[in-house]
Write a protein that holds these residues in place. Structure first.
Motif, short mmCIF file in Angstrom:
data_model
loop_
_atom_site.label_atom_id
_atom_site.label_comp_id
_atom_site.label_asym_id
_atom_site.label_seq_id
_atom_site.Cartn_x
_atom_site.Cartn_y
_atom_site.Cartn_z
N SER A 370 1.02 -1.06 0.18
CA SER A 370 0.39 0.20 0.41
C SER A 370 0.40 1.32 0.00
O SER A 370 0.22 2.97 -0.31
CB SER A 370 -0.96 0.33 1.45
OG SER A 370 0.28 -0.33 2.60
N ASP A 371 1.94 1.28 0.35
CA ASP A 371 2.62 2.28 0.58
C ASP A 371 3.19 2.66 -1.20
O ASP A 371 3.33 4.03 -1.41
CB ASP A 371 4.12 2.16 1.59
CG ASP A 371 5.08 1.36 1.00
OD1 ASP A 371 4.69 -0.21 0.76
OD2 ASP A 371 6.48 1.30 1.60
N ILE A 372 3.63 2.17 -1.87
CA ILE A 372 4.00 2.10 -3.08
C ILE A 372 2.84 2.17 -3.69
O ILE A 372 2.52 3.74 -4.96
CB ILE A 372 4.32 0.96 -4.07
CG1 ILE A 372 6.05 0.56 -3.05
CG2 ILE A 372 4.41 0.87 -5.34
CD1 ILE A 372 6.99 -0.66 -4.23
N VAL A 373 1.07 2.24 -3.84
CA VAL A 373 0.38 2.62 -4.70
C VAL A 373 0.23 4.03 -3.33
O VAL A 373 0.21 4.45 -4.74
CB VAL A 373 -0.85 2.00 -3.98
CG1 VAL A 373 -2.03 2.13 -4.46
CG2 VAL A 373 -0.78 0.02 -4.18
N ASN A 374 0.16 4.14 -2.24
CA ASN A 374 -0.37 5.71 -2.09
C ASN A 374 0.55 6.48 -2.47
O ASN A 374 0.42 8.01 -3.06
CB ASN A 374 -0.86 5.20 -0.17
CG ASN A 374 -1.28 4.58 -0.30
OD1 ASN A 374 -2.79 4.73 -1.50
ND2 ASN A 374 -1.81 3.97 1.25
N GLY A 375 2.14 6.00 -2.35
CA GLY A 375 3.41 6.72 -1.86
C GLY A 375 3.10 7.31 -4.06
O GLY A 375 3.04 9.08 -4.70
N TRP A 376 3.46 6.59 -4.87
CA TRP A 376 3.35 6.91 -6.42
C TRP A 376 2.35 6.55 -6.97
O TRP A 376 2.11 6.90 -7.87
CB TRP A 376 4.11 5.26 -7.24
CG TRP A 376 5.74 5.21 -6.22
CD1 TRP A 376 6.24 4.97 -5.56
CD2 TRP A 376 6.91 6.06 -7.11
NE1 TRP A 376 7.96 5.28 -5.49
CE2 TRP A 376 8.15 6.10 -6.27
CE3 TRP A 376 6.59 6.67 -8.60
CZ2 TRP A 376 9.57 6.24 -6.87
CZ3 TRP A 376 8.64 7.15 -8.86
CH2 TRP A 376 9.15 6.66 -7.98
N ARG A 377 1.42 6.27 -6.72
CA ARG A 377 -0.56 6.34 -7.18
C ARG A 377 -0.53 5.97 -8.24
O ARG A 377 -1.23 6.04 -9.15
CB ARG A 377 -0.27 7.75 -7.48
CG ARG A 377 -0.25 8.75 -5.85
CD ARG A 377 -1.22 9.99 -6.99
NE ARG A 377 -1.11 11.07 -5.28
CZ ARG A 377 -0.81 12.07 -5.88
NH1 ARG A 377 -1.51 12.89 -6.49
NH2 ARG A 377 -1.27 13.40 -4.41
N THR A 378 0.42 4.40 -8.31
CA THR A 378 0.12 3.78 -8.68
C THR A 378 -1.40 2.65 -8.43
O THR A 378 -2.34 2.78 -7.37
CB THR A 378 1.02 2.53 -8.90
OG1 THR A 378 0.95 1.71 -7.71
CG2 THR A 378 2.37 3.15 -8.89
N LYS A 379 -1.34 1.63 -9.70
CA LYS A 379 -3.03 0.74 -9.12
C LYS A 379 -2.48 -0.50 -8.45
O LYS A 379 -1.44 -0.44 -8.38
CB LYS A 379 -3.10 -0.11 -10.39
CG LYS A 379 -3.62 1.20 -11.44
CD LYS A 379 -4.68 1.20 -10.86
CE LYS A 379 -6.21 2.22 -12.28
NZ LYS A 379 -5.37 3.74 -12.28
N VAL A 380 -3.26 -0.68 -7.66
CA VAL A 380 -2.41 -2.08 -6.66
C VAL A 380 -2.10 -2.88 -7.65
O VAL A 380 -1.07 -3.50 -6.94
CB VAL A 380 -3.41 -2.61 -5.45
CG1 VAL A 380 -4.47 -3.09 -6.27
CG2 VAL A 380 -3.05 -2.97 -4.37
N GLY A 381 -2.77 -3.56 -8.49
CA GLY A 381 -2.52 -4.61 -9.46
C GLY A 381 -3.49 -6.28 -9.07
O GLY A 381 -3.14 -6.27 -7.38
N ALA A 382 -2.98 -7.15 -9.24
CA ALA A 382 -3.89 -8.39 -9.23
C ALA A 382 -3.04 -9.65 -9.69
O ALA A 382 -2.43 -9.61 -10.66
CB ALA A 382 -4.97 -7.87 -9.55
N ILE A 383 -3.14 -11.01 -8.98
CA ILE A 383 -2.78 -11.79 -9.32
C ILE A 383 -3.81 -12.72 -10.18
O ILE A 383 -4.67 -12.76 -9.59
CB ILE A 383 -2.45 -12.93 -8.09
CG1 ILE A 383 -1.71 -12.20 -7.41
CG2 ILE A 383 -1.56 -14.09 -8.51
CD1 ILE A 383 -0.10 -12.16 -7.26
#
Ligand SMILES: [Zn+2]
Length: 684
Positions: A370-383
């Protein structure tokens, strides 16, 4: 929020060799890694500074902290120049700076943005670290003030002991108003293309008269040429992942890593990130990104322009990130091979491939912490091995070309789609030698791979530029001649020289574009040399008798005067009528594995292990290719392929900002020259 006494310094002396500066002399707590990497942290030397960034370029701060036995890290703070990390350069405020206290779990990664653990996979440490080790991150930091800055980490363990370490990094200023800016940047990356590869391409394509080349490759006509040092962060010999990303992040990565710094967790997609040129210029100037390659699009070079991972082989996640984080990169064109990563794998089969050729697997996919998602505003992704990624690209507005015919239809009559995905093979595309043979009527090889109608790189380049030119804010394009490297690894001396010719024909398309659009900068370079290729001389046996000489190199290899000048005839399609000529250019390999040499063309390319359905006619590797019929050449490296070398490679530049590219420089320096050209401009 933390209230760490940042400016409080312990009374004990800092022991530089122990790296950490600790408050209790009895403690064994250490900070074993501080990112971005620096010599200040690693050796105590302030210079040379390792990590450099453009103003406002995002990067993650990270530290690996090993507390005393029985202790846990409960709090931390990063500071820069003695101030808490709150600097915001961009008006968008992309940098996230909150610091949250963490306590509780033993071995874990601590995310600064949320204070929660970064997810199960993100918290598995590499072997050898104590179980209470913490990997703590401050995501998406940036700094606007040029100069060298001191980074400090202070961490607190449960008994209150503080542990500290410091490093440094540099912000490289942009010279504003230095001249007109380059709106469009086109980077041609000839994978594995050293000086020998360039020369061989010219010899085949142009020939000699009176000791002079009859003509130049297009890349030879560029007004500036420099030499580039190519080492990665952890080796004098780079692979293609850092070899590319070093150009477009301004920083060194370890081999196999792209868009990240190394870390101490096993997860491949959680490493500390560094912003790509594409992301930086998309955020600042709303530029588009185009990626074109003759390789599988998941391959290291294409991915190292847009995807952040420490494992270049994790294809499922890599291709997903191309689409899912296109809002960060501005991805508008993606073309090459690699359809196997886009086809759904309903069963998550772990057999070598699914019946439909899909190689999507859970194990090479990701869910981001979540820190990458929130910091970089990425999509979280999925398996999601079952994902139909071609359909998802189309859903997102990309037109899809599956072969040259559909590519032509999409771009016919000067119209072009807004966004374009082209996937022309399951994995790496066929090489020029075989594609051209197919077009001339001998489709044996391309038919065997199942993709008889593949475009050449110049055709892909033209289509990509038709799409990209529609953005009035400009674009960044990376166009790769991938199999110069792949065929040099295989020491196929007939196939890689034609890859250089194919690559140069694509460069000619871009040069013409830059003549029409003078706000365009074109650079041609390589990530590294491959194979230690040496142009030994020329064959002194006629091609018809070559086959009778394979075990007697001395009766074939003409050196010095005996070599005279190779003479190739070029057909109307721009490629040699045949490579099997009298006076054939002979190529040796200084970084070779064992091989058998006949000096003759191999009918089928040597096995490409990336292909889900390789043709059975391919020799397994150069160790066995032409065994019993060829001249044995003993190798110096393990394995069955030639390897990359540390030799400097040439870089040529054309167009707006080309003047910045001369002399001898590190590959990371190219990033700052591109940034200067795009933002501050350059004198004509
Ligand atoms: Zn390679």
């Amino acid at each position: 929020m933390s209230a760490l006494p940042l400016l409080h310094r312990p009374l004990t002396t800092c022991l530089l060799v122990a790296v950490a500066c600790i408050s209790h002399s009895t403690t064994a707590a250490t900070i074993s890694r501080l990112t971005p990497p620096s010599e200040r942290f690693a050796s105590g030397n302030d210079a040379p500074v390792i990590a450099r960034f453009l103003p406002g370029q995002l990067f993650d701060l990270q530290a690996t902290v090993q507390p005393d036995p029985g202790q846990a890290i409960v709090n931390f703070a990063f500071s820069v120049d003695g101030m808490s990390v709150t600097d915001r350069f961009r008006p968008e405020g992309l940098a996230r700076t909150s610091i949250v206290t963490e306590s509780g779990d033993p071995a874990r990664c601590i995310a600064s943005e949320t204070g929660r653990t970064t997810g199960a996979s993100g918290c598995t440490l590499v072997a050898g670290l104590p179980g209470n080790t913490a990997v703590i991150s401050q995501r998406a930091f940036s700094k606007g003030v040029p100069g060298v800055h001191v980074l400090e980490i202070v961490a607190q363990q449960s008994d209150g002991t503080l542990v500290r370490a410091s490093g440094n990094f540099e912000i490289v200023g942009i010279d504003d108003g230095a001249g007109a800016v380059a709106k469009n940047i086109i980077v041609f990356l000839g994978d594995g293309m050293g000086a020998a590869q360039r020369t061989a391409g010219r010899i085949l394509a142009k020939g000699y008269a009176q000791g002079k080349a009859r003509g130049l490759l297009t890349m030879d006509t560029f007004p500036e040429t420099g030499m580039v040092m190519t080492a990665s962060l952890n080796s004098v010999v780079t692979d293609s992942a850092p070899g590319m990303q070093n150009y477009v992040t301004g920083n060194k990565a370890n081999n196999n890593q792209e868009g990240v710094f190394p870390d101490d967790t096993l997860a491949a997609f959680d490493n500390p990130r560094v912003e790509y040129l594409s992301e930086y210029l998309h955020a600042l100037q709303h530029k588009s990104l185009g990626i074109v390659t003759t390789a599988d699009v998941f391959d290291a070079t294409p991915a190292a322009n847009a995807v952040h991972t420490s494992a270049r082989g994790n294809g499922t996640g890599i291709v997903d990130q191309f689409l899912d984080d296109r809002d960060l990169t501005g991805l508008t064109v993606l073309m090459g091979g690699g359809r196997k990563w886009f086809l759904p794998n309903a069963s998550d089969s772990t057999s070598p491939q699914s019946a439909n050729g899909s190689q999507r697997r859970s194990g090479s996919d990701y869910v981001l912490p979540s820190d990458i998602v929130n910091g970089w505003r990425t999509k979280v992704g999925a398996i999601d091995p079952q994902r139909d990624l071609i359909a998802d690209f189309q859903q997102a507005g990309f037109a899809y070309a599956s072969d040259k015919g559909t590519l032509d239809e999409l771009t016919v009559g000067g119209r072009a789609p807004k966004q374009l995905l082209g996937l022309f093979a399951y994995s790496n595309m066929n090489v020029a030698y075989d594609k051209i043979a197919g077009r001339r009527g001998d489709g044996t090889v391309v038919d065997a791979f199942g993709f008889p109608d593949q475009p050449m790189l110049d055709e892909m380049t033209a289509a990509a530029l038709d799409v990209l030119v529609q953005n009035p804010n400009g674009f960044v394009a990376m166009i790769e001649g991938a199999s110069i490297d792949k065929q040099a690894h295989l020491m196929d001396s007939d196939r890689w020289p034609l890859e250089v010719i194919e690559f140069d024909r694509a460069i000619a398309v871009a040069k013409e574009f830059a003549q029409k659009h003078p706000d365009t900068l074109v650079i041609v370079t390589a990530d590294h040399e491959c194979s230690g290729a040496a142009l030994i001389g020329a064959s002194i046996a006629s091609s018809s008798t070559l086959a009778e000489h394979p075990d007697a190199g001395n009766t074939v290899v003409g050196t010095y005067d005996a070599a005279k000048f190779p003479k190739y005839q070029i057909a109307a399609d721009g490629y040699p009528v045949t490579t099997n000529v009298e006076g054939k250019l002979l190529i040796g390999y200084g970084a070779n594995a064992d091989r058998y040499e006949t000096w003759l063309p191999n009918t089928f390319p040597t096995l490409d292990t990336q292909q889900p359905f390789p043709p059975s006619q391919s020799p397994a590797n150069p160790n066995v290719r032409n065994e019993n019929v060829g001249h044995f050449v003993s190798g110096q490296v393990p394995g069955d392929q030639a390897v990359h070398t540390a030799t400097d490679i040439p870089l040529s530049a054309y167009g707006r900002g080309a003047r910045l590219f001369h002399g001898v420089f590190d590959n990371t320096e190219v990033f700052f020259k591109l940034g200067q050209a795009a933002i501050g401009g350059a004198a004509e």
